[in-house]
Design a protein around this motif. Structure first.
Motif, short mmCIF file in Angstrom:
data_model
loop_
_atom_site.label_atom_id
_atom_site.label_comp_id
_atom_site.label_asym_id
_atom_site.label_seq_id
_atom_site.Cartn_x
_atom_site.Cartn_y
_atom_site.Cartn_z
N ASP A 13 0.82 -1.21 0.00
CA ASP A 13 0.00 0.00 0.00
C ASP A 13 0.86 1.26 0.00
O ASP A 13 0.50 2.27 -0.62
N SER A 14 2.00 1.22 0.68
CA SER A 14 2.91 2.37 0.69
C SER A 14 3.49 2.62 -0.70
O SER A 14 3.61 3.77 -1.13
N TYR A 15 3.83 1.54 -1.41
CA TYR A 15 4.32 1.71 -2.78
C TYR A 15 3.21 2.22 -3.70
O TYR A 15 3.46 3.07 -4.57
N LYS A 16 2.00 1.77 -3.49
CA LYS A 16 0.87 2.29 -4.27
C LYS A 16 0.68 3.78 -3.99
O LYS A 16 0.38 4.56 -4.89
N TYR A 41 4.23 9.98 4.19
CA TYR A 41 5.61 10.42 3.98
C TYR A 41 6.39 10.26 5.28
O TYR A 41 5.91 10.60 6.35
N PHE A 42 7.62 9.74 5.16
CA PHE A 42 8.45 9.52 6.35
C PHE A 42 9.72 10.36 6.32
O PHE A 42 10.06 11.03 7.29
N ASP A 43 10.44 10.36 5.17
CA ASP A 43 11.71 11.08 5.08
C ASP A 43 12.16 11.09 3.63
O ASP A 43 11.60 10.40 2.78
N ASN A 44 13.19 11.89 3.33
CA ASN A 44 13.77 11.91 1.98
C ASN A 44 15.23 12.34 2.05
O ASN A 44 15.66 12.95 3.03
N ASP A 45 15.98 11.97 1.03
CA ASP A 45 17.38 12.37 0.92
C ASP A 45 17.87 12.05 -0.49
O ASP A 45 17.38 11.11 -1.11
N SER A 46 18.81 12.81 -0.98
CA SER A 46 19.41 12.50 -2.29
C SER A 46 20.43 11.37 -2.16
O SER A 46 20.81 10.77 -3.16
N ASN A 47 20.84 11.07 -0.94
CA ASN A 47 21.80 10.00 -0.69
C ASN A 47 21.09 8.83 0.00
O ASN A 47 20.63 8.96 1.14
N ARG A 54 19.29 7.15 8.68
CA ARG A 54 18.31 7.86 9.51
C ARG A 54 17.12 6.97 9.84
O ARG A 54 16.60 7.01 10.96
N ILE A 55 16.70 6.18 8.87
CA ILE A 55 15.58 5.27 9.12
C ILE A 55 15.98 4.27 10.21
O ILE A 55 15.21 4.00 11.13
N THR A 56 17.19 3.75 10.12
CA THR A 56 17.69 2.80 11.12
C THR A 56 17.76 3.45 12.49
O THR A 56 17.35 2.85 13.49
N LEU A 57 18.25 4.68 12.55
CA LEU A 57 18.36 5.39 13.82
C LEU A 57 16.99 5.74 14.41
O LEU A 57 16.87 5.89 15.62
N SER A 58 15.98 5.84 13.56
CA SER A 58 14.64 6.17 14.07
C SER A 58 14.03 5.00 14.83
O SER A 58 13.02 5.15 15.50
N ASN A 59 14.68 3.84 14.71
CA ASN A 59 14.29 2.66 15.48
C ASN A 59 12.86 2.22 15.20
O ASN A 59 12.19 1.69 16.07
N LYS A 62 8.84 -1.03 11.49
CA LYS A 62 7.88 -1.23 10.40
C LYS A 62 8.61 -1.21 9.07
O LYS A 62 9.68 -0.63 8.94
N LEU A 63 8.01 -1.88 8.09
CA LEU A 63 8.58 -1.88 6.76
C LEU A 63 8.35 -0.51 6.12
O LEU A 63 7.28 0.07 6.25
N ILE A 64 9.37 -0.02 5.42
CA ILE A 64 9.30 1.30 4.82
C ILE A 64 9.59 1.19 3.33
O ILE A 64 10.59 0.58 2.93
N ALA A 65 8.72 1.77 2.52
CA ALA A 65 8.91 1.80 1.07
C ALA A 65 9.85 2.95 0.74
O ALA A 65 9.70 4.06 1.24
N ILE A 66 10.82 2.67 -0.13
CA ILE A 66 11.76 3.70 -0.58
C ILE A 66 11.76 3.69 -2.10
O ILE A 66 11.89 2.65 -2.73
N GLU A 67 11.62 4.89 -2.67
CA GLU A 67 11.56 5.02 -4.12
C GLU A 67 12.37 6.24 -4.54
O GLU A 67 12.30 7.29 -3.89
N PHE A 68 13.12 6.11 -5.64
CA PHE A 68 13.84 7.26 -6.20
C PHE A 68 12.89 8.03 -7.08
O PHE A 68 12.20 7.45 -7.93
#
Length: 71
Positions: A13-16, A41-47, A54-59, A62-68
Protein backbone atom coordinates in the motif's frame (compact mmCIF):
# COMPACT_ATOMS: atom_id res chain seq x y z
CA UNK A 1 13.15 -9.72 9.72
CA UNK A 2 10.10 -11.93 9.61
CA UNK A 3 7.16 -10.36 7.81
CA UNK A 4 3.55 -11.31 8.13
CA UNK A 5 0.86 -10.82 5.53
CA UNK A 6 -0.43 -7.60 7.13
CA UNK A 7 3.02 -6.01 7.09
CA UNK A 8 3.54 -6.94 3.44
CA UNK A 9 0.12 -5.55 2.56
CA UNK A 10 0.97 -2.24 4.28
CA UNK A 11 4.29 -2.14 2.39
CA UNK A 12 2.47 -2.76 -0.90
CA UNK A 13 0.00 0.00 0.00
CA UNK A 14 2.91 2.37 0.69
CA UNK A 15 4.32 1.71 -2.78
CA UNK A 16 0.87 2.29 -4.27
CA UNK A 17 0.74 5.58 -2.34
CA UNK A 18 4.08 6.63 -3.85
CA UNK A 19 2.90 5.75 -7.35
CA UNK A 20 -0.45 7.51 -7.01
CA UNK A 21 1.23 10.65 -5.61
CA UNK A 22 4.30 10.53 -7.83
CA UNK A 23 3.71 13.94 -9.43
CA UNK A 24 3.47 15.59 -6.02
CA UNK A 25 6.66 13.88 -4.87
CA UNK A 26 8.29 14.91 -8.13
CA UNK A 27 7.38 18.54 -7.50
CA UNK A 28 9.14 18.61 -4.11
CA UNK A 29 11.63 15.72 -4.09
CA UNK A 30 12.92 15.16 -7.64
CA UNK A 31 16.30 13.42 -7.81
CA UNK A 32 15.85 12.21 -4.24
CA UNK A 33 14.87 9.02 -2.48
CA UNK A 34 11.54 9.21 -0.66
CA UNK A 35 10.62 6.95 2.26
CA UNK A 36 6.97 6.16 3.02
CA UNK A 37 5.75 4.29 6.09
CA UNK A 38 2.15 3.11 6.39
CA UNK A 39 1.11 5.27 3.38
CA UNK A 40 2.51 8.45 4.93
CA UNK A 41 5.61 10.42 3.98
CA UNK A 42 8.45 9.52 6.35
CA UNK A 43 11.71 11.08 5.08
CA UNK A 44 13.77 11.91 1.98
CA UNK A 45 17.38 12.37 0.92
CA UNK A 46 19.41 12.50 -2.29
CA UNK A 47 21.80 10.00 -0.69
CA UNK A 48 20.28 6.56 -0.17
CA UNK A 49 22.84 5.53 2.45
CA UNK A 50 22.11 8.60 4.59
CA UNK A 51 18.37 8.00 4.29
CA UNK A 52 18.70 4.36 5.34
CA UNK A 53 20.95 5.40 8.24
CA UNK A 54 18.31 7.86 9.51
CA UNK A 55 15.58 5.27 9.12
CA UNK A 56 17.69 2.80 11.12
CA UNK A 57 18.36 5.39 13.82
CA UNK A 58 14.64 6.17 14.07
CA UNK A 59 14.29 2.66 15.48
CA UNK A 60 11.07 1.98 13.60
CA UNK A 61 10.23 -1.68 13.34
CA UNK A 62 7.88 -1.23 10.40
CA UNK A 63 8.58 -1.88 6.76
CA UNK A 64 9.30 1.30 4.82
CA UNK A 65 8.91 1.80 1.07
CA UNK A 66 11.76 3.70 -0.58
CA UNK A 67 11.56 5.02 -4.12
CA UNK A 68 13.84 7.26 -6.20
CA UNK A 69 11.92 10.19 -7.68
CA UNK A 70 13.06 10.85 -11.22
CA UNK A 71 12.79 14.33 -12.75
Amino acid sequence: MNCNTDELTRLKDSYKYINSNYETFKKYYKNQFVAVKDTEYFDNDSNLEKLVERITLSNTNKLIAIEFIHP
